[in-house]
Design a protein around this motif. Sequence first.
Motif, short mmCIF file in Angstrom:
data_model
loop_
_atom_site.label_atom_id
_atom_site.label_comp_id
_atom_site.label_asym_id
_atom_site.label_seq_id
_atom_site.Cartn_x
_atom_site.Cartn_y
_atom_site.Cartn_z
N GLY A 78 0.83 -1.21 0.00
CA GLY A 78 0.00 0.00 0.00
C GLY A 78 0.85 1.25 0.00
O GLY A 78 1.78 1.39 0.80
N ASP A 79 0.56 2.14 -0.94
CA ASP A 79 1.32 3.38 -1.10
C ASP A 79 0.89 4.41 -0.07
O ASP A 79 -0.29 4.77 -0.02
N PRO A 80 1.81 4.93 0.76
CA PRO A 80 1.42 5.94 1.74
C PRO A 80 1.25 7.34 1.15
O PRO A 80 0.77 8.24 1.83
N SER A 149 12.55 12.91 4.82
CA SER A 149 12.28 14.28 4.38
C SER A 149 11.31 14.33 3.20
O SER A 149 10.81 15.39 2.83
N ALA A 150 11.05 13.14 2.59
CA ALA A 150 10.12 13.08 1.46
C ALA A 150 8.71 13.44 1.91
O ALA A 150 8.28 13.05 2.99
N GLU A 151 7.99 14.15 1.06
CA GLU A 151 6.66 14.64 1.44
C GLU A 151 5.70 13.51 1.79
O GLU A 151 4.91 13.61 2.72
N ASP A 193 1.86 13.70 -9.77
CA ASP A 193 2.79 14.53 -9.02
C ASP A 193 2.93 14.09 -7.56
O ASP A 193 3.92 14.39 -6.92
N ASP A 194 1.94 13.35 -7.05
CA ASP A 194 2.05 12.85 -5.68
C ASP A 194 3.07 11.71 -5.57
O ASP A 194 3.39 11.25 -4.46
N GLN A 195 3.62 11.27 -6.72
CA GLN A 195 4.61 10.20 -6.73
C GLN A 195 6.05 10.70 -6.85
O GLN A 195 6.98 9.90 -6.96
N TRP A 196 6.23 12.00 -6.80
CA TRP A 196 7.54 12.60 -7.07
C TRP A 196 8.67 12.00 -6.24
O TRP A 196 9.73 11.61 -6.77
N SER A 197 8.48 11.87 -4.94
CA SER A 197 9.54 11.34 -4.07
C SER A 197 9.90 9.91 -4.46
O SER A 197 11.09 9.54 -4.52
N THR A 218 6.63 14.13 -13.81
CA THR A 218 5.32 13.98 -13.17
C THR A 218 4.27 14.76 -13.94
O THR A 218 4.55 15.78 -14.57
N CYS A 219 3.07 14.23 -13.84
CA CYS A 219 1.91 14.84 -14.48
C CYS A 219 1.12 15.62 -13.45
O CYS A 219 0.97 15.19 -12.30
#
Length: 407
Positions: A78-80, A149-151, A193-197, A218-219
């Motif tokens: 599961g992706d946080p 430190s990743a968002e 864009d929520d996958q940037w980190s 990112t889109c």
Amino acid sequence: MSNVFDVLQERGYLKQLTHEAEIKEALEKEKVTFYIGFDPTADSLHVGHFIAMMFMSHMQRHGHRPIALIGGGTAMIGDPSGRTDMRQMLTKEKIEHNVSCIKKQMEKFIDFSEDKAILVNNGDWLLDLNYVEFIRDIGSQFSVNRMLSAECFKSRMENGGLSFLEFNYMLMQAYDFLVLNQKYNCTMELGGDDQWSNMIAGVDLIRKKERKSAFAMTCTLLTNSEGNKMGKTAKGALWLDPEKTSPYEFYQYWRNLPDADVERPLALLTYLPMDEVRRLSSLEGAAINEAKKVLAYEVTKIVHGEEEAKKAAAAAEALFGGAGDMTNVPTSEISKDKLGMGIVDLLCELELIKTKSEGRRLVQQGGLSIDNKKVEDFAMAVTEDLFQDGVILVKQGKKKYNRIVLK
């Protein structure tokens, strides 16, 4: 080949990217193999995934090769990202079912023939990993300080904590990119864009381990003029599965967007030339309705096919324009043994309303009508004499219609 980078930039897809000059050069001079990941947390894609599919489709149309990665392995964790709580744990059987459903939907948008695109499941390499070897080989490349430190992790740490299970997700996604690079020479990851980190982690891992170039773009997320995510309905997500969101409901969602929200989906979710997107978006007053009709038709055509788009448009015209074929309006059938039920009970049983209390509120507020006559008593019995030629038209609020047919 023309550079897809310029197309993506003009249409408003691009949000963040690594190594911009190298990416532009690669997309102009090479046939780039890239991937986008989709975790099978449900048995259908929704409109949030649709923008990623369009991102992928534009890349393919310009000669690049997509890899659609289904997260049969990562879905076990599961992706946080973007979450304030832990995702529901899915069984292996449920994940396999979801994967098979999503595969079928993807084939509507991406051409998988003759090796033009690849469909893979990361469960094929993640589920049999030796954990100690993985941590020694891959985990050693990651700084915990940098990860925290990743968002995606930072927000969870501030909202009740982060499980160690989820902490592994970034390593898993980075490892996916490494495997795809080794097996298919995949050099670019695309995603929301929520996958940037997570995406940066993969780029860094390839550059460290393989000493090769790797990139990420990112889109932009699909948001309205107020910055909120689009694609939410009274029933929840706007699904691409016609059994979950009917083509008519799908069409009506786009047809009823606020005026200020028309331009972004026209650019992001259709193939219309940008000159036409700008023309339609500049319409004002009543004329903007024409832009909404074009948007609704074009998006529904891509997702559900031209025939369903025409039916949805005809149904909308019949209801709101006073002409057209009413048989395309969302329809429920009942048998005669249902006669005598209260209208709210019947609507609840047909799942046209969520709860009886919702139905009572609708009646009290004057928002429920049958064949343009307001229902004033929520216990009103549904009798045979209400049906004209075996049909009644139920209206909820200003724009939601359903036909009920007596068999």
